[in-house]
Design a protein around this motif. Sequence first.
Motif, PDB file in Angstrom:
ATOM      1  N   PHE A  86     115.389  76.905  43.376  1.00 25.92           N
ATOM      2  CA  PHE A  86     114.428  76.101  44.135  1.00 25.92           C
ATOM      3  C   PHE A  86     115.056  75.550  45.411  1.00 25.92           C
ATOM      4  N   VAL A  87     116.255  74.964  45.291  1.00 24.14           N
ATOM      5  CA  VAL A  87     116.924  74.373  46.456  1.00 24.14           C
ATOM      6  C   VAL A  87     117.223  75.441  47.504  1.00 24.14           C
ATOM      7  N   ASN A  88     117.716  76.580  47.067  1.00 18.66           N
ATOM      8  CA  ASN A  88     118.044  77.653  48.006  1.00 18.66           C
ATOM      9  C   ASN A  88     116.787  78.171  48.705  1.00 18.66           C
ATOM     10  N   THR A  89     115.727  78.389  47.963  1.00 18.97           N
ATOM     11  CA  THR A  89     114.476  78.887  48.543  1.00 18.97           C
ATOM     12  C   THR A  89     113.872  77.865  49.497  1.00 18.97           C
ATOM     13  N   ARG A  90     113.905  76.592  49.110  1.00 19.55           N
ATOM     14  CA  ARG A  90     113.371  75.538  49.979  1.00 19.55           C
ATOM     15  C   ARG A  90     114.101  75.507  51.311  1.00 19.55           C
ATOM     16  N   ASP A  91     115.425  75.564  51.267  1.00 15.97           N
ATOM     17  CA  ASP A  91     116.208  75.517  52.496  1.00 15.97           C
ATOM     18  C   ASP A  91     116.042  76.781  53.337  1.00 15.97           C
ATOM     19  N   LEU A  92     115.917  77.927  52.684  1.00 16.03           N
ATOM     20  CA  LEU A  92     115.654  79.169  53.410  1.00 16.03           C
ATOM     21  C   LEU A  92     114.315  79.090  54.149  1.00 16.03           C
ATOM     22  N   SER A  93     113.318  78.577  53.481  1.00 13.98           N
ATOM     23  CA  SER A  93     111.999  78.464  54.088  1.00 13.98           C
ATOM     24  C   SER A  93     112.017  77.499  55.274  1.00 13.98           C
ATOM     25  N   ARG A  94     112.689  76.372  55.121  1.00 14.35           N
ATOM     26  CA  ARG A  94     112.777  75.404  56.219  1.00 14.35           C
ATOM     27  C   ARG A  94     113.477  76.020  57.430  1.00 14.35           C
ATOM     28  N   ALA A  95     114.574  76.731  57.186  1.00 16.55           N
ATOM     29  CA  ALA A  95     115.305  77.359  58.288  1.00 16.55           C
ATOM     30  C   ALA A  95     114.451  78.439  58.956  1.00 16.55           C
ATOM     31  N   ALA A  96     113.739  79.231  58.169  1.00 13.79           N
ATOM     32  CA  ALA A  96     112.901  80.293  58.733  1.00 13.79           C
ATOM     33  C   ALA A  96     111.775  79.716  59.584  1.00 13.79           C
ATOM     34  N   HIS A  97     111.167  78.636  59.132  1.00 11.77           N
ATOM     35  CA  HIS A  97     110.101  78.024  59.929  1.00 11.77           C
ATOM     36  C   HIS A  97     110.650  77.450  61.236  1.00 11.77           C
ATOM     37  N   ARG A  98     111.840  76.856  61.178  1.00 14.11           N
ATOM     38  CA  ARG A  98     112.432  76.318  62.408  1.00 14.11           C
ATOM     39  C   ARG A  98     112.814  77.447  63.361  1.00 14.11           C
ATOM     40  N   VAL A  99     113.324  78.558  62.844  1.00 13.88           N
ATOM     41  CA  VAL A  99     113.658  79.710  63.693  1.00 13.88           C
ATOM     42  C   VAL A  99     112.395  80.221  64.386  1.00 13.88           C
ATOM     43  N   LYS A 100     111.289  80.254  63.662  1.00 13.41           N
ATOM     44  CA  LYS A 100     110.023  80.690  64.258  1.00 13.41           C
ATOM     45  C   LYS A 100     109.599  79.736  65.372  1.00 13.41           C
ATOM     46  N   GLU A 101     109.757  78.428  65.148  1.00 16.71           N
ATOM     47  CA  GLU A 101     109.444  77.440  66.192  1.00 16.71           C
ATOM     48  C   GLU A 101     110.347  77.626  67.411  1.00 16.71           C
ATOM     49  N   LEU A 102     111.634  77.866  67.161  1.00 21.67           N
ATOM     50  CA  LEU A 102     112.578  78.070  68.262  1.00 21.67           C
ATOM     51  C   LEU A 102     112.245  79.328  69.052  1.00 21.67           C
ATOM     52  N   GLU A 103     111.846  80.387  68.358  1.00 19.47           N
ATOM     53  CA  GLU A 103     111.447  81.603  69.065  1.00 19.47           C
ATOM     54  C   GLU A 103     110.314  81.300  70.029  1.00 19.47           C
ATOM     55  N   HIS A 104     109.333  80.574  69.556  1.00 23.65           N
ATOM     56  CA  HIS A 104     108.202  80.239  70.420  1.00 23.65           C
ATOM     57  C   HIS A 104     108.648  79.368  71.591  1.00 23.65           C
ATOM     58  N   GLU A 105     109.477  78.378  71.315  1.00 27.51           N
ATOM     59  CA  GLU A 105     109.951  77.467  72.362  1.00 27.51           C
ATOM     60  C   GLU A 105     110.772  78.213  73.420  1.00 27.51           C
ATOM     61  N   ILE A 106     111.706  79.036  72.969  1.00 22.18           N
ATOM     62  CA  ILE A 106     112.559  79.776  73.907  1.00 22.18           C
ATOM     63  C   ILE A 106     111.720  80.778  74.709  1.00 22.18           C
ATOM     64  N   ASN A 107     110.828  81.483  74.027  1.00 17.58           N
ATOM     65  CA  ASN A 107     109.965  82.439  74.729  1.00 17.58           C
ATOM     66  C   ASN A 107     109.087  81.740  75.755  1.00 17.58           C
ATOM     67  N   SER A 108     108.587  80.562  75.409  1.00 19.35           N
ATOM     68  CA  SER A 108     107.746  79.813  76.345  1.00 19.35           C
ATOM     69  C   SER A 108     108.538  79.379  77.565  1.00 19.35           C
ATOM     70  N   ARG A 109     109.751  78.914  77.339  1.00 20.75           N
ATOM     71  CA  ARG A 109     110.588  78.470  78.456  1.00 20.75           C
ATOM     72  C   ARG A 109     111.021  79.647  79.333  1.00 20.75           C
ATOM     73  N   ALA A 110     111.279  80.793  78.697  1.00 17.47           N
ATOM     74  CA  ALA A 110     111.718  81.966  79.456  1.00 17.47           C
ATOM     75  C   ALA A 110     110.550  82.677  80.132  1.00 17.47           C
TER      76      ALA A 110
END
Length: 151
Positions: A86-110
Amino acid sequence: MVNDQDTTPDLRVLSDLKQIDRIQILLNEYTALRAEIVSRTGYGFQILVIGTAILTWFLTATSSSRPWYFWFGVAVFVVTFSIANFVNTRDLSRAAHRVKELEHEINSRAGEHLLVWETLAGVMSRMCLIQSFFSKVEPRSEEHTSELQSH
């Protein structure tokens, strides 16, 4: 009552960072989170291997003299394995969602779609882990990238 936001200066105005500097900072976070995802994926496989070895040992151990030892050990194993998973899956999901947010942010800025992996092919940010075991996960097409926003 005075609102603190009314008296706080806009930090972007005070900062001398250029857009390229901001993108670089976001890319550093992106890189660290991608490494975290790879690390946690490996950790998940380690949990699986160790769990399988322990479960195999429990199932082959003789339990005729004291069967409650066996069932107590199995119960402890199941609880421990479930918590670790559970802990590993929860943290993986949180990191994946943040990576998706960062992709959008970086793409928007670029101003163009430079980073698209998690947006198009990521499983953890698209569906729950259990659902991903039973469905065919194919990468999305470029049409699924959101519109760029200017910052």
